[in-house]
Design a protein around this motif. Structure first.
Motif, short mmCIF file in Angstrom:
data_model
loop_
_atom_site.label_atom_id
_atom_site.label_comp_id
_atom_site.label_asym_id
_atom_site.label_seq_id
_atom_site.Cartn_x
_atom_site.Cartn_y
_atom_site.Cartn_z
N THR A 279 -26.96 -22.30 -68.10
CA THR A 279 -27.38 -23.41 -67.45
C THR A 279 -26.72 -23.24 -65.76
OG1 THR A 279 -25.57 -24.70 -68.20
CG2 THR A 279 -27.56 -24.83 -69.27
N CYS A 280 -27.17 -23.92 -64.98
CA CYS A 280 -26.86 -24.15 -63.62
C CYS A 280 -26.80 -25.71 -63.25
CB CYS A 280 -27.47 -23.18 -62.87
SG CYS A 280 -26.57 -22.73 -61.17
N GLU A 281 -26.05 -26.49 -63.71
CA GLU A 281 -26.25 -27.86 -63.41
C GLU A 281 -24.97 -28.14 -62.47
OE1 GLU A 281 -27.56 -30.50 -66.74
OE2 GLU A 281 -27.65 -28.52 -67.86
N ASP A 282 -24.14 -27.48 -62.21
CA ASP A 282 -23.16 -27.79 -61.38
C ASP A 282 -23.60 -27.57 -59.81
OD1 ASP A 282 -20.59 -27.07 -59.68
OD2 ASP A 282 -19.58 -27.77 -61.36
N VAL A 283 -23.18 -28.59 -59.04
CA VAL A 283 -23.55 -28.37 -57.40
C VAL A 283 -22.99 -27.12 -56.88
CG1 VAL A 283 -23.80 -30.91 -57.35
CG2 VAL A 283 -21.61 -29.81 -56.74
N THR A 284 -21.87 -26.67 -57.34
CA THR A 284 -21.50 -25.34 -56.67
C THR A 284 -22.05 -24.13 -57.53
OG1 THR A 284 -19.71 -25.22 -58.51
CG2 THR A 284 -19.07 -26.23 -56.52
N CYS A 285 -22.82 -24.12 -58.18
CA CYS A 285 -23.77 -23.20 -59.00
C CYS A 285 -24.73 -22.45 -57.86
CB CYS A 285 -24.43 -23.45 -60.29
SG CYS A 285 -25.43 -22.24 -61.09
N PRO A 286 -24.61 -21.13 -57.92
CA PRO A 286 -25.53 -20.43 -56.90
C PRO A 286 -26.79 -20.39 -57.07
CG PRO A 286 -23.88 -19.00 -57.59
CD PRO A 286 -23.63 -20.33 -58.45
N PHE A 287 -26.98 -20.51 -58.56
CA PHE A 287 -28.64 -20.02 -58.63
C PHE A 287 -29.32 -21.52 -58.92
CE2 PHE A 287 -25.48 -17.24 -60.77
CZ PHE A 287 -25.89 -16.08 -60.19
N SER A 288 -30.41 -21.37 -59.51
CA SER A 288 -31.56 -22.48 -59.50
C SER A 288 -30.73 -23.71 -60.24
CB SER A 288 -32.69 -22.02 -59.98
OG SER A 288 -33.76 -23.20 -60.25
#
Length: 171
Positions: free
Chosen positions: A45-54
């Motif tokens: 998953t990529c739910e953190d605002v710092t995640c560089p993906f979608s």
């Protein structure tokens, strides 16, 4: 040399996962998703605002794949993962003669056991390697930590097999 773009859409992904036909691309992907939906609950998953993906890679979206491809509801996934963790002991398995081998640059290592649990539940963290590096054939260019880890793995497996030959009932 320019490479062609890879078509990537949610609908295409779902269609490919629904297909039980054998293909050379995505080998094991359908099986991995099914096992994730019915046992593991490992989702990228990529739910953190710092995640560089979608930001569309949410837990809800991943659980939706289980539902749309296999007809498995989020509630069933939750129950199945709870059962798996209780049955196998989560990160404290009810077993012995286990090697937890991980590479420190593998994102999945965070979900594994990283410290020895006992004398027969051992963690081997390989510096500078990624997912399943120790399972690839040896090469002269392998980094020293990988060579060393393979030696430790061979030692423990050999030792445990030797014990099993001496006392088969001990397995």
């Amino acid at each position: 040399m320019a490479l062609p773009c890879v078509e990537n859409s949610r609908q295409r992904t779902l269609a490919e996962l629904r297909s039980a036909n054998l293909t050379l691309s995505g080998v094991g992907e359908r099986q991995w998703y099914f096992q994730t939906c019915t046992e593991f609950g490992y989702y990228q998953t990529c739910e953190d605002v710092t995640c560089p993906f979608s930001q569309l890679l949410t837990l809800s979206a991943q659980l939706d794949v289980c539902s749309q491809v296999f007809g498995i509801s989020p509630e069933h996934v939750r129950e199945a993962v709870t059962f798996t963790n209780e049955y196998y002991g989560a990160d404290h398995p009810k077993a012995s003669r286990i090697l937890f081998v991980n590479g420190d640059i593998d994102p999945w290592h965070a979900l594994s056991v990283l410290k020895n649990q006992s004398r027969s539940e051992l963690a081997i963290l390989i510096n500078g390697t990624s997912h399943c590096a120790n399972m690839n054939p040896s090469r002269p260019s392998d980094p020293l930590p990988l060579v060393s880890a393979r030696q430790r793995i061979d030692y423990h497996i050999g030792d445990w097999l030797s014990l099993a030959r001496k006392a088969p009932s001990a397995l």
